[in-house]
Scaffold this motif. Structure first.
Motif, PDB file in Angstrom:
ATOM      1  N   MET A  37      35.673  30.055  34.192  1.00  0.00           N
ATOM      2  CA  MET A  37      36.162  31.274  34.846  1.00  0.00           C
ATOM      3  C   MET A  37      37.488  30.985  35.545  1.00  0.00           C
ATOM      4  SD  MET A  37      34.043  33.644  37.536  1.00  0.00           S
ATOM      5  CE  MET A  37      34.661  33.091  39.120  1.00  0.00           C
ATOM      6  N   LYS A  38      38.499  31.892  35.395  1.00  0.00           N
ATOM      7  CA  LYS A  38      39.812  31.678  36.006  1.00  0.00           C
ATOM      8  C   LYS A  38      39.862  32.365  37.368  1.00  0.00           C
ATOM      9  CE  LYS A  38      44.709  31.704  34.924  1.00  0.00           C
ATOM     10  NZ  LYS A  38      45.789  32.273  34.132  1.00  0.00           N
ATOM     11  N   LEU A  39      40.290  31.615  38.377  1.00  0.00           N
ATOM     12  CA  LEU A  39      40.391  32.176  39.725  1.00  0.00           C
ATOM     13  C   LEU A  39      41.758  32.829  39.916  1.00  0.00           C
ATOM     14  CD1 LEU A  39      38.832  29.238  41.782  1.00  0.00           C
ATOM     15  CD2 LEU A  39      37.695  31.332  41.034  1.00  0.00           C
ATOM     16  N   GLY A  76      44.902  30.728  39.859  1.00  0.00           N
ATOM     17  CA  GLY A  76      45.233  30.044  38.630  1.00  0.00           C
ATOM     18  C   GLY A  76      44.327  28.873  38.277  1.00  0.00           C
ATOM     19  N   ASN A  77      43.497  28.417  39.231  1.00  0.00           N
ATOM     20  CA  ASN A  77      42.576  27.317  38.945  1.00  0.00           C
ATOM     21  C   ASN A  77      41.357  27.829  38.155  1.00  0.00           C
ATOM     22  OD1 ASN A  77      44.169  25.513  40.321  1.00  0.00           O
ATOM     23  ND2 ASN A  77      43.061  25.744  42.255  1.00  0.00           N
ATOM     24  N   TYR A  78      40.686  26.861  37.524  1.00  0.00           N
ATOM     25  CA  TYR A  78      39.471  27.222  36.794  1.00  0.00           C
ATOM     26  C   TYR A  78      38.252  26.630  37.489  1.00  0.00           C
ATOM     27  CZ  TYR A  78      42.232  28.903  32.855  1.00  0.00           C
ATOM     28  OH  TYR A  78      43.081  29.619  32.062  1.00  0.00           O
ATOM     29  N   ILE A  79      37.123  27.344  37.490  1.00  0.00           N
ATOM     30  CA  ILE A  79      35.860  26.720  37.877  1.00  0.00           C
ATOM     31  C   ILE A  79      34.898  26.862  36.705  1.00  0.00           C
ATOM     32  CG2 ILE A  79      35.992  26.945  40.395  1.00  0.00           C
ATOM     33  CD1 ILE A  79      34.035  29.379  40.025  1.00  0.00           C
ATOM     34  N   ARG A  80      34.068  25.825  36.519  1.00  0.00           N
ATOM     35  CA  ARG A  80      33.109  25.869  35.434  1.00  0.00           C
ATOM     36  C   ARG A  80      31.752  26.290  35.998  1.00  0.00           C
ATOM     37  NH1 ARG A  80      31.882  20.521  32.156  1.00  0.00           N
ATOM     38  NH2 ARG A  80      34.027  20.133  32.788  1.00  0.00           N
ATOM     39  N   SER A  81      31.183  27.375  35.505  1.00  0.00           N
ATOM     40  CA  SER A  81      29.861  27.798  36.009  1.00  0.00           C
ATOM     41  C   SER A  81      28.794  26.944  35.339  1.00  0.00           C
ATOM     42  CB  SER A  81      29.628  29.276  35.733  1.00  0.00           C
ATOM     43  OG  SER A  81      29.918  29.565  34.393  1.00  0.00           O
TER      44      SER A  81
END
Lengths: 135, 122
Positions: free
Chosen positions: A1-3, A6-11
């Motif tokens: 998921m893109k915040l 601009g960073n990404y977090i992986r669920s």
């Protein structure tokens, strides 16, 4: 998921999230103990039903327990049932905090009393079945 | 804040019933299931007790007492509903997100087993 920054977090994976930590695995095994208790209960219901059908039906039921695969299942049912008992009694001070004369009873006393009750119930059921009744 | 309307019946929750069955079942199974598995599934194959102790005649005579039949019904009924409720909650954690399907499958199976149990014991 893109915040938004601009960073990404992986669920975490919906099916395998609980394999990532030991305490999640222990939680899932505690919950899964109910499946083994349910399978055992259904086996006992089936045994009572076969008993009501007569001697041939009931003997076919009891012979089932000699099979290797049922023996493995029985050992698993015993281990999961015992794990359920352990996890059920270890949380009793939180589920059922008791006071005596205005003072909180120590957690270890409540847990110990339940473990002792578990032992007494087990011995009583075993003795009642082996020594009780006719024959 | 919602206003109270005496003409509309308040929504009745089934939670007290299912959670009290879960708690009662959890306690009964914690106290009894390990020894019952040892007795009825492991004792004979492991050679701890003779098979004659589980003969048709002996089991019939033990279950001849209505009180024993009632106790057996109570233990298995609570064990089944403990499992049904806990598994309903747990399949969600295993990634199966349909509560409706879980209710249908687990409460349905527990209901069928309860009926078979009652028929077998009457």
């Amino acid at each position: 998921m893109k915040l938004a920054n601009g960073n990404y977090i992986r669920s975490p994976n919906r099916y395998s999230w609980w394999l990532r930590q030991g305490r999640y695995v222990r939680y899932m095994m505690r919950e899964l103990s109910s499946l083994f208790i349910g399978v055992f209960s259904v086996m006992m219901v089936w045994g009572l039903y076969r008993l009501s059908q007569g001697e041939t039906a009931f003997t076919a039921f009891t012979d089932m327990f000699w099979s290797k695969s049922i023996l493995v299942l029985s050992v698993l049912m015993f281990l999961f049932a015992a794990y359920h008992s352990y996890t059920w009694f270890i949380v009793t001070p939180k589920a059922m905090p008791l006071k005596l004369g205005g003072k909180r009873i120590a957690a270890g006393v409540i847990i110990g009393a339940h473990m002792l009750l578990w032992l007494l119930c087990s011995v009583a059921v075993w003795a009642a079945f082996v020594y009780g009744g006719a024959v | 804040m919602s206003t109270y309307d005496p003409n509309v019946a308040p929504k009745v929750s089934n939670k007290p019933i299912i959670w009290s069955l879960f708690a009662a079942g959890g306690t009964v199974t914690a106290l009894l299931t390990p020894v019952l598995v040892l007795l009825f599934a492991l004792a004979v194959p492991l050679g701890i007790l003779p098979a004659e102790m589980f003969s048709y005649a002996r089991m019939e005579s033990l279950l001849a007492s209505p009180l024993i039949r009632l106790v057996v019904f109570g233990i298995l009924f609570l064990s089944l509903w403990h499992t049904a409720h806990r598994m309903r909650i747990t399949v969600h954690d295993f990634g199966l997100r349909s509560d409706g399907a879980a209710v249908f499958v687990f409460y349905g199976l527990a209901a069928i087993a309860t009926i078979v149990l009652a028929v077998a014991l009457i």
